[in-house]
Design a protein around this motif. Structure first.
Motif, mmCIF file in Angstrom:
data_model
loop_
_atom_site.group_PDB
_atom_site.id
_atom_site.type_symbol
_atom_site.label_atom_id
_atom_site.label_comp_id
_atom_site.label_asym_id
_atom_site.label_seq_id
_atom_site.Cartn_x
_atom_site.Cartn_y
_atom_site.Cartn_z
ATOM 1 N N PRO A 32 45.765 31.477 31.459
ATOM 2 C CA PRO A 32 47.226 31.649 31.405
ATOM 3 C C PRO A 32 48.042 30.354 31.472
ATOM 4 O O PRO A 32 48.968 30.201 30.673
ATOM 5 N N GLN A 79 50.526 33.392 43.589
ATOM 6 C CA GLN A 79 50.130 34.800 43.535
ATOM 7 C C GLN A 79 49.173 35.089 42.379
ATOM 8 O O GLN A 79 48.166 35.766 42.566
ATOM 9 N N TYR A 80 49.480 34.584 41.191
ATOM 10 C CA TYR A 80 48.609 34.863 40.042
ATOM 11 C C TYR A 80 47.249 34.211 40.237
ATOM 12 O O TYR A 80 46.214 34.822 39.954
ATOM 13 N N GLU A 81 47.245 32.989 40.712
ATOM 14 C CA GLU A 81 45.982 32.276 40.936
ATOM 15 C C GLU A 81 45.140 33.025 41.959
ATOM 16 O O GLU A 81 43.924 33.178 41.804
ATOM 17 N N TYR A 83 45.312 36.244 42.726
ATOM 18 C CA TYR A 83 44.876 37.494 42.094
ATOM 19 C C TYR A 83 43.631 37.257 41.234
ATOM 20 O O TYR A 83 42.636 37.975 41.338
ATOM 21 N N ALA A 84 43.673 36.259 40.370
ATOM 22 C CA ALA A 84 42.563 36.012 39.443
ATOM 23 C C ALA A 84 41.308 35.541 40.172
ATOM 24 O O ALA A 84 40.201 35.996 39.873
ATOM 25 N N SER A 162 48.304 26.019 39.890
ATOM 26 C CA SER A 162 49.214 26.755 40.778
ATOM 27 C C SER A 162 50.663 26.352 40.541
ATOM 28 O O SER A 162 51.552 27.215 40.494
ATOM 29 N N LEU A 165 51.788 27.956 37.214
ATOM 30 C CA LEU A 165 51.991 29.399 37.342
ATOM 31 C C LEU A 165 53.236 29.710 38.163
ATOM 32 O O LEU A 165 54.001 30.624 37.819
ATOM 33 N N PHE A 170 54.695 33.126 36.361
ATOM 34 C CA PHE A 170 53.774 34.028 35.676
ATOM 35 C C PHE A 170 53.645 35.311 36.489
ATOM 36 O O PHE A 170 53.366 35.263 37.683
ATOM 37 N N LEU A 172 52.094 38.971 37.772
ATOM 38 C CA LEU A 172 50.808 39.639 37.920
ATOM 39 C C LEU A 172 50.697 40.715 36.850
ATOM 40 O O LEU A 172 51.721 41.206 36.358
ATOM 41 N N GLU A 176 49.623 45.494 39.643
ATOM 42 C CA GLU A 176 49.115 44.630 40.704
ATOM 43 C C GLU A 176 50.276 44.219 41.620
ATOM 44 O O GLU A 176 51.386 43.991 41.132
ATOM 45 N N PRO A 178 51.598 41.503 44.790
ATOM 46 C CA PRO A 178 51.279 40.213 45.427
ATOM 47 C C PRO A 178 50.594 40.421 46.777
ATOM 48 O O PRO A 178 50.961 41.314 47.541
#
Length: 181
Positions: A32, A79-81, A83-84, A162, A165, A170, A172, A176, A178
């Protein structure tokens, strides 16, 4: 999200070549943050290649690599990092109790001395901006020079991820929520 993601048809030839290279790599899809980095195609090319090396080809096990990445994601409240890489950490064998402690900003308990030193190195790099001599010596003893360089590389690269993102907000994936307070 603050970024209008380009479709492959909207990309310049240089951007499309980098996009296609990421699909052909071990990742199988563009990471991403690369979609933001495409604004600077040469940066995207180098960053994506470095990221692929750090994810798949270091001397560290997947669990140990993901440990450094999760400490970095938690530091940046990315948060996205989170999550992944939480899923990747679990798939790589990282103890869920360690993940939960990092999420909650508690110090985990480690059975593996390498995991302990990677956690300590990552925290020191992010919080103290360096490594005190005893920690450096312990990291060199347990990880070797290559391992320590790779942990530092993971923390640095995933700091850039990070930041990207977070800066571009970015989202989620749908459904999903956070996890990081």
């Amino acid at each position: 999200m603050r970024l209008n993601l380009l479709s492959p048809g909207e990309m310049s030839a240089e951007q499309r070549a980098i996009y296609d290279e990421s699909i052909a790599s071990k990742r199988g899809s563009p990471p991403p943050p690369m979609m933001a980095w495409l604004a600077s195609p040469e940066m995207a090319r180098h960053a994506t290649r470095l990221g692929a090396f750090l994810r798949y080809d270091t001397s560290l096990t997947p669990a140990l690599s993901e440990l450094a990445i999760l400490v970095t994601a938690r530091h940046w409240t990315a948060q996205y990092e989170w999550y992944a890489h939480k899923k990747m950490a679990l798939d790589g064998g990282l103890d869920p109790r360690i993940i939960e402690a990092i999420r909650d900003r508690r110090t985990p308990s480690f059975d593996n001395p390498k995991a302990q030193v990677i956690y300590d190195v990552a925290r020191a790099l992010h919080e103290a901006k360096g490594l005190p001599q005893p920690l450096y010596d312990e990291a060199m003893r347990l990880l070797g020079e290559r391992g320590l360089v790779e942990v530092i590389g993971l923390c640095g690269y995933y700091t850039m991820v990070s930041m990207t993102l977070n800066a571009y907000q970015f989202p989620l994936p749908d459904g999903e929520t956070p996890e990081l307070a």
